[in-house]
Design a protein around this motif. Structure first.
Motif, PDB file in Angstrom:
ATOM      1  N   ARG B  98       0.993  -1.287  -0.254  1.00 37.30           N
ATOM      2  CA  ARG B  98       0.064   0.406   0.228  1.00 37.30           C
ATOM      3  C   ARG B  98       1.066   1.131  -0.190  1.00 37.30           C
ATOM      4  O   ARG B  98       1.308   1.528   0.741  1.00 37.30           O
ATOM      5  N   GLU B  99       0.828   2.172  -0.945  1.00 40.04           N
ATOM      6  CA  GLU B  99       1.159   3.640  -0.725  1.00 40.04           C
ATOM      7  C   GLU B  99       1.359   4.315   0.109  1.00 40.04           C
ATOM      8  O   GLU B  99      -0.192   4.458   0.912  1.00 40.04           O
ATOM      9  N   GLY B 100       2.010   5.184   1.323  1.00 42.34           N
ATOM     10  CA  GLY B 100       1.861   5.718   1.833  1.00 42.34           C
ATOM     11  C   GLY B 100       2.298   5.599   3.400  1.00 42.34           C
ATOM     12  O   GLY B 100       2.565   6.372   3.568  1.00 42.34           O
ATOM     13  N   LEU B 101       1.889   4.151   3.391  1.00 45.58           N
ATOM     14  CA  LEU B 101       2.827   4.246   4.291  1.00 45.58           C
ATOM     15  C   LEU B 101       3.926   3.650   5.078  1.00 45.58           C
ATOM     16  O   LEU B 101       5.006   4.465   4.148  1.00 45.58           O
ATOM     17  N   ALA B 102       4.789   4.261   5.500  1.00 47.36           N
ATOM     18  CA  ALA B 102       5.360   4.602   6.602  1.00 47.36           C
ATOM     19  C   ALA B 102       6.687   3.532   5.955  1.00 47.36           C
ATOM     20  O   ALA B 102       7.902   3.623   5.801  1.00 47.36           O
ATOM     21  N   TYR B 103       6.457   2.228   6.042  1.00 47.64           N
ATOM     22  CA  TYR B 103       7.422   1.236   5.833  1.00 47.64           C
ATOM     23  C   TYR B 103       6.409  -0.259   4.882  1.00 47.64           C
ATOM     24  O   TYR B 103       5.425  -0.137   4.665  1.00 47.64           O
ATOM     25  N   ASN B 104       7.130  -0.831   4.829  1.00 49.21           N
ATOM     26  CA  ASN B 104       7.393  -1.831   3.762  1.00 49.21           C
ATOM     27  C   ASN B 104       6.246  -3.058   4.315  1.00 49.21           C
ATOM     28  O   ASN B 104       5.868  -3.899   4.423  1.00 49.21           O
ATOM     29  N   GLU B 105       4.731  -1.959   4.203  1.00 46.47           N
ATOM     30  CA  GLU B 105       3.291  -3.373   4.472  1.00 46.47           C
ATOM     31  C   GLU B 105       3.079  -4.204   3.576  1.00 46.47           C
ATOM     32  O   GLU B 105       2.466  -3.367   2.518  1.00 46.47           O
ATOM     33  N   GLN B 106       2.661  -5.589   3.788  1.00 43.05           N
ATOM     34  CA  GLN B 106       2.180  -6.081   2.468  1.00 43.05           C
ATOM     35  C   GLN B 106       0.479  -6.396   3.038  1.00 43.05           C
ATOM     36  O   GLN B 106       0.923  -7.225   4.055  1.00 43.05           O
ATOM     37  N   PHE B 107      -0.202  -6.385   2.344  1.00 40.59           N
ATOM     38  CA  PHE B 107      -1.177  -6.896   2.547  1.00 40.59           C
ATOM     39  C   PHE B 107      -1.310  -8.574   1.715  1.00 40.59           C
ATOM     40  O   PHE B 107      -2.094  -8.234   0.300  1.00 40.59           O
ATOM     41  N   PHE B 108      -2.066  -8.862   2.367  1.00 41.02           N
ATOM     42  CA  PHE B 108      -2.264 -10.586   1.518  1.00 41.02           C
ATOM     43  C   PHE B 108      -3.587 -11.070   0.685  1.00 41.02           C
ATOM     44  O   PHE B 108      -4.529 -10.714   1.745  1.00 41.02           O
ATOM     45  N   GLY B 109      -3.712 -11.413   0.002  1.00 42.22           N
ATOM     46  CA  GLY B 109      -4.783 -11.894  -1.053  1.00 42.22           C
ATOM     47  C   GLY B 109      -5.101 -13.128   0.135  1.00 42.22           C
ATOM     48  O   GLY B 109      -4.214 -14.053   0.948  1.00 42.22           O
ATOM     49  N   PRO B 110      -6.272 -13.571  -0.619  1.00 45.03           N
ATOM     50  CA  PRO B 110      -7.236 -15.116   0.186  1.00 45.03           C
ATOM     51  C   PRO B 110      -6.386 -16.242  -0.423  1.00 45.03           C
ATOM     52  O   PRO B 110      -5.706 -17.774   0.270  1.00 45.03           O
ATOM     53  N   GLY B 111      -5.458 -15.964  -1.463  1.00 43.30           N
ATOM     54  CA  GLY B 111      -4.989 -16.983  -1.464  1.00 43.30           C
ATOM     55  C   GLY B 111      -5.544 -18.236  -3.261  1.00 43.30           C
ATOM     56  O   GLY B 111      -7.214 -17.792  -2.993  1.00 43.30           O
ATOM     57  N   THR B 112      -5.228 -18.698  -4.135  1.00 43.13           N
ATOM     58  CA  THR B 112      -5.576 -19.719  -4.697  1.00 43.13           C
ATOM     59  C   THR B 112      -5.194 -20.837  -4.866  1.00 43.13           C
ATOM     60  O   THR B 112      -3.461 -21.062  -5.358  1.00 43.13           O
ATOM     61  N   ARG B 113      -6.189 -22.230  -5.020  1.00 38.33           N
ATOM     62  CA  ARG B 113      -5.784 -23.104  -4.863  1.00 38.33           C
ATOM     63  C   ARG B 113      -5.764 -23.658  -6.920  1.00 38.33           C
ATOM     64  O   ARG B 113      -6.584 -23.855  -6.931  1.00 38.33           O
ATOM     65  N   LEU B 114      -4.567 -23.999  -7.390  1.00 37.85           N
ATOM     66  CA  LEU B 114      -4.443 -24.698  -9.043  1.00 37.85           C
ATOM     67  C   LEU B 114      -3.735 -26.586  -8.669  1.00 37.85           C
ATOM     68  O   LEU B 114      -3.043 -26.637  -7.501  1.00 37.85           O
ATOM     69  N   THR B 115      -4.989 -26.938  -9.386  1.00 37.14           N
ATOM     70  CA  THR B 115      -5.055 -28.097  -8.884  1.00 37.14           C
ATOM     71  C   THR B 115      -4.265 -28.295 -11.197  1.00 37.14           C
ATOM     72  O   THR B 115      -5.747 -28.237 -11.550  1.00 37.14           O
ATOM     73  N   VAL B 116      -3.332 -28.825 -11.129  1.00 40.89           N
ATOM     74  CA  VAL B 116      -3.095 -29.326 -12.129  1.00 40.89           C
ATOM     75  C   VAL B 116      -2.891 -31.245 -12.795  1.00 40.89           C
ATOM     76  O   VAL B 116      -2.424 -31.974 -12.014  1.00 40.89           O
ATOM     77  N   LEU B 117      -4.099 -31.621 -13.659  1.00 42.96           N
ATOM     78  CA  LEU B 117      -4.586 -33.245 -13.770  1.00 42.96           C
ATOM     79  C   LEU B 117      -3.290 -33.523 -14.634  1.00 42.96           C
ATOM     80  O   LEU B 117      -3.349 -32.887 -15.860  1.00 42.96           O
TER      81      LEU B 117
END
Lengths: 112, 117
Positions: B98-117
């Motif tokens: 996120r821009e503008g934060l004092a330091y490098n904090e990241q916000f995570f998404g919920p993830g994607t489960r990929l299964t390749v058959l």
């Protein structure tokens, strides 16, 4: 080369007691450390962080301690609650980059 | 604030096909997004840094031609797994700075489960 290590893959603690999760790092360039909590099949959620200019940061039940000389940090949760049961990751970063290096995680189980 | 979404949350595909995963910052702008991969019972491994309007920066050992990253706007980055194979099956997580934060904090998404058959 694992630059951030969490040597305890799992930890069980009784409800109400203190949980202590440990993390060691090898790169002395790291100057910012974070703890994340993660449930299965979900993204990590931020808990608490600490800059290398400090040796302690507290937020409610969560306290992170940093020992730079030992390249060690720990997360204290007190009192522990069943809802704290999750996998905890420590992460490290350094100035000039926004990249996080994650540890291998510790699965905490708080027993009711 | 600081919500990051991913779509789809899970996907199953046949070997040899390509899969696109989207990462969106819903309530903030992100010039920098990150893509991670997590294998079962292992750590989150950074794959690449996605920069809005420029090429992604890949970590050592990550094939840029296999994992195509596009960061066309300040709120969207996409990861395309090309010619997917079973060994690409994993949990893919994005994060946004996120821009503008004092330091490098990241916000995570919920993830994607990929299964390749």
């Amino acid at each position: 080369d694992q630059q951030v290590k969490q040597n305890s893959p799992s930890l069980s603690v009784q409800e109400g007691r203190i949980s202590i999760l440990n993390c060691d790092y090898t790169n002395s360039m790291f100057d910012y450390f974070l703890w994340y909590k993660k449930y299965p099949a979900e993204g990590p959620t931020f808990l608490i962080s600490i800059s290398s200019i400090k040796d302690k940061n507290e937020d409610g039940r969560f306290t992170v301690f940093l020992n730079k000389s030992a390249k060690h940090l720990s997360l204290h949760i007190v009192p522990s609650q069943p809802g704290d049961s999750a996998v905890y990751f420590c992460a490290a970063s350094y100035s000039g980059t926004y990249k996080y290096i994650f540890g291998t995680g510790t699965r905490l189980k708080v027993l009711a | 604030g600081a919500v990051v979404s991913q779509h789809p949350s899970w996907v199953i595909c046949k070997s040899g096909t390509s899969v696109k995963i989207e990462c969106r910052s819903l309530d903030f702008q992100a010039t920098t997004m990150f893509w991670y991969r997590q294998f079962p019972k292992q750590s989150l491994m950074l794959m690449a840094t996605s920069n809005e309007g420029s090429k992604a920066t890949y970590e050592q050992g990550v094939e840029k031609d296999k994992f195509l990253i596009n960061h066309a706007s300040l709120t969207l980055s996409t990861l395309t797994v090309t010619s997917a194979h079973p060994e690409d099956s994993s949990f893919y997580i994005c994060s946004a700075k996120r821009e503008g934060l004092a330091y490098n904090e990241q916000f995570f998404g919920p993830g994607t489960r990929l299964t390749v058959l």
